[in-house]
Design a protein around this motif. Sequence first.
Motif, PDB file in Angstrom:
ATOM      1  N   PHE A 162       8.395   3.652   7.875  1.00  0.00           N
ATOM      2  CA  PHE A 162       7.286   2.278   8.345  1.00  0.00           C
ATOM      3  C   PHE A 162       6.761   2.773   9.596  1.00  0.00           C
ATOM      4  CE2 PHE A 162       6.974  -1.533  10.810  1.00  0.00           C
ATOM      5  CZ  PHE A 162       5.945  -2.286  10.194  1.00  0.00           C
ATOM      6  N   ALA A 163       7.481   3.611  10.255  1.00  0.00           N
ATOM      7  CA  ALA A 163       6.896   4.000  11.711  1.00  0.00           C
ATOM      8  C   ALA A 163       5.730   4.773  11.392  1.00  0.00           C
ATOM      9  CB  ALA A 163       7.769   4.570  12.645  1.00  0.00           C
ATOM     10  N   GLU A 164       5.917   5.666  10.560  1.00  0.00           N
ATOM     11  CA  GLU A 164       4.800   6.872  10.166  1.00  0.00           C
ATOM     12  C   GLU A 164       3.590   6.152   9.528  1.00  0.00           C
ATOM     13  OE1 GLU A 164       6.952   9.162   7.715  1.00  0.00           O
ATOM     14  OE2 GLU A 164       8.286  10.170   9.395  1.00  0.00           O
ATOM     15  N   ALA A 165       3.846   5.222   8.903  1.00  0.00           N
ATOM     16  CA  ALA A 165       2.873   4.510   8.356  1.00  0.00           C
ATOM     17  C   ALA A 165       2.173   3.725   9.114  1.00  0.00           C
ATOM     18  CB  ALA A 165       3.266   3.780   6.761  1.00  0.00           C
ATOM     19  N   ALA A 166       2.654   2.787   9.844  1.00  0.00           N
ATOM     20  CA  ALA A 166       2.134   2.242  11.014  1.00  0.00           C
ATOM     21  C   ALA A 166       1.146   2.764  11.790  1.00  0.00           C
ATOM     22  CB  ALA A 166       3.007   0.955  11.421  1.00  0.00           C
ATOM     23  N   ALA A 167       1.599   3.780  12.218  1.00  0.00           N
ATOM     24  CA  ALA A 167       0.917   4.926  13.058  1.00  0.00           C
ATOM     25  C   ALA A 167      -0.351   4.852  12.754  1.00  0.00           C
ATOM     26  CB  ALA A 167       1.591   5.981  13.243  1.00  0.00           C
ATOM     27  N   LEU A 182       0.631  -1.230  -0.048  1.00  0.00           N
ATOM     28  CA  LEU A 182       0.008   0.010  -0.051  1.00  0.00           C
ATOM     29  C   LEU A 182       0.923   1.178   0.216  1.00  0.00           C
ATOM     30  CD1 LEU A 182      -2.434  -1.418   2.703  1.00  0.00           C
ATOM     31  CD2 LEU A 182      -2.891  -0.800   0.381  1.00  0.00           C
ATOM     32  N   THR A 183       0.732   1.911  -1.151  1.00  0.00           N
ATOM     33  CA  THR A 183       1.454   3.338  -1.052  1.00  0.00           C
ATOM     34  C   THR A 183       0.921   4.379  -0.010  1.00  0.00           C
ATOM     35  OG1 THR A 183      -0.048   4.074  -2.830  1.00  0.00           O
ATOM     36  CG2 THR A 183       1.768   2.853  -3.649  1.00  0.00           C
ATOM     37  N   ALA A 184       1.545   5.519   0.110  1.00  0.00           N
ATOM     38  CA  ALA A 184       1.149   6.740   0.631  1.00  0.00           C
ATOM     39  C   ALA A 184      -0.365   7.090   0.182  1.00  0.00           C
ATOM     40  CB  ALA A 184       2.106   7.953   0.517  1.00  0.00           C
ATOM     41  N   ARG A 187      -7.716   6.270   4.909  1.00  0.00           N
ATOM     42  CA  ARG A 187      -8.068   7.384   5.946  1.00  0.00           C
ATOM     43  C   ARG A 187      -9.396   8.035   5.509  1.00  0.00           C
ATOM     44  NH1 ARG A 187      -2.406   8.401   5.878  1.00  0.00           N
ATOM     45  NH2 ARG A 187      -2.667  10.296   4.448  1.00  0.00           N
ATOM     46  N   GLU A 188      -9.554   8.223   4.253  1.00  0.00           N
ATOM     47  CA  GLU A 188     -10.876   8.972   3.866  1.00  0.00           C
ATOM     48  C   GLU A 188     -11.944   7.879   3.693  1.00  0.00           C
ATOM     49  OE1 GLU A 188      -9.243  10.209  -0.047  1.00  0.00           O
ATOM     50  OE2 GLU A 188      -7.746  11.663   0.383  1.00  0.00           O
ATOM     51  N   THR A 189     -11.712   6.871   3.552  1.00  0.00           N
ATOM     52  CA  THR A 189     -12.771   5.862   3.270  1.00  0.00           C
ATOM     53  C   THR A 189     -12.499   4.742   4.372  1.00  0.00           C
ATOM     54  OG1 THR A 189     -12.523   6.209   1.031  1.00  0.00           O
ATOM     55  CG2 THR A 189     -14.064   4.611   1.660  1.00  0.00           C
ATOM     56  N   PRO A 190     -12.758   4.956   5.555  1.00  0.00           N
ATOM     57  CA  PRO A 190     -12.533   3.815   6.748  1.00  0.00           C
ATOM     58  C   PRO A 190     -13.341   2.937   6.558  1.00  0.00           C
ATOM     59  CG  PRO A 190     -13.458   5.813   7.795  1.00  0.00           C
ATOM     60  CD  PRO A 190     -12.982   6.181   6.496  1.00  0.00           C
TER      61      PRO A 190
END
Length: 356
Positions: free
Chosen positions: A178-183, A133-135, A142-145
């Motif tokens: 990874f830390a930023e995305a996993a958050a 999964l890309t940014a 996030r927009e479509t939980p």
Amino acid sequence: MTALLEIDLGAIAANWRQLAAMHGGETAGVVKANAYGLGMAEIAPALAKAGCKTFFAAQLEEAVNLRRLLPAARIATLNGLFPHAAADFFAHDITPVLSSLRDVELWHAEAAGLGRSLPCMLHLDVGMNRLGLTARDLARLRETPALLAGLRIDYVLAHLLASDVPDHDANPAQLRRFAEAAAQFPGAKRSLANSSGMFLGPDFQTDLARPGAALYGLNPIPGRANPMRSVVRLSAPILQIREVAAGESVGYNATWRAARASRIATIGVGYADGYHRALSNAAHAYFDDTPVPLVGRVSMDLATFDVTDVPANPGDPLLLLGPHHGADALAAEAGTIGYEILTALGRRYQRRYIGA
């Protein structure tokens, strides 16, 4: 006379235990590609007996075969979902690693159709640019939980692209990304380190490590002494010894000529057996503890070695892979990596599993 491939299940189990002892979290076993060419049907149960509870395959078919071997294990596939396969994942209790929005949508639809929550792992692309999964994909989630409704995200994971190069700039960059995305998924555990990543230090020690190559004796820290036990021994009996005069050639295209009167041993192993043509005039085998050079071209079924300086006779074995000349060393002679050496090992070898 058939070449003999011996695979040490005890050494594989010991390698897993060693890695598990050094890791802060759970340690899985990667058994994709038929356990790196060495035999998933024999190796996976040995790993389970050693204490491994989570296993990774690449494809659904591999995972289904693994499920027959290990009814109680957690089994995940790394290559994602594809249309019409979701029902098979559910039927065989296989956890998909979701690598795209399409994967997420397919697994969401399966959960909705069953009216229940389904386990999964999310693959986050933090620099490899293959699967994941890309940014932009993460922004869409996030927009479509609602897309994640019915999905129980057990782990988020990523792949390190240069973990075998400890000072590579990509390692801290990927760790940060990874830390930023996993958050974005605070309830999910994390999985980052592969075999080499487990040696990058405590920052890379996440909830689940995914060693593969190191289990099978490949060196996870190139340039330093291999901390893993040797797993594979490949030997082939000499079929014939030919007396070759100085100036005569051996093999196709006369790429090697004898500089002296020589004794040339032929063995029944060639590129059809995964003994690569690129090894021509570059590899070594061992007679007892003495290296003997490969001379001439490797052909489909045969390879030739200069045994002038050793007391070899027809029927004696030459060691092609072993503790002092492992897959990494043979790979260096072929201009490739140890992974390719192991996964290319052919079907014509007599296989013997020891150390169980």
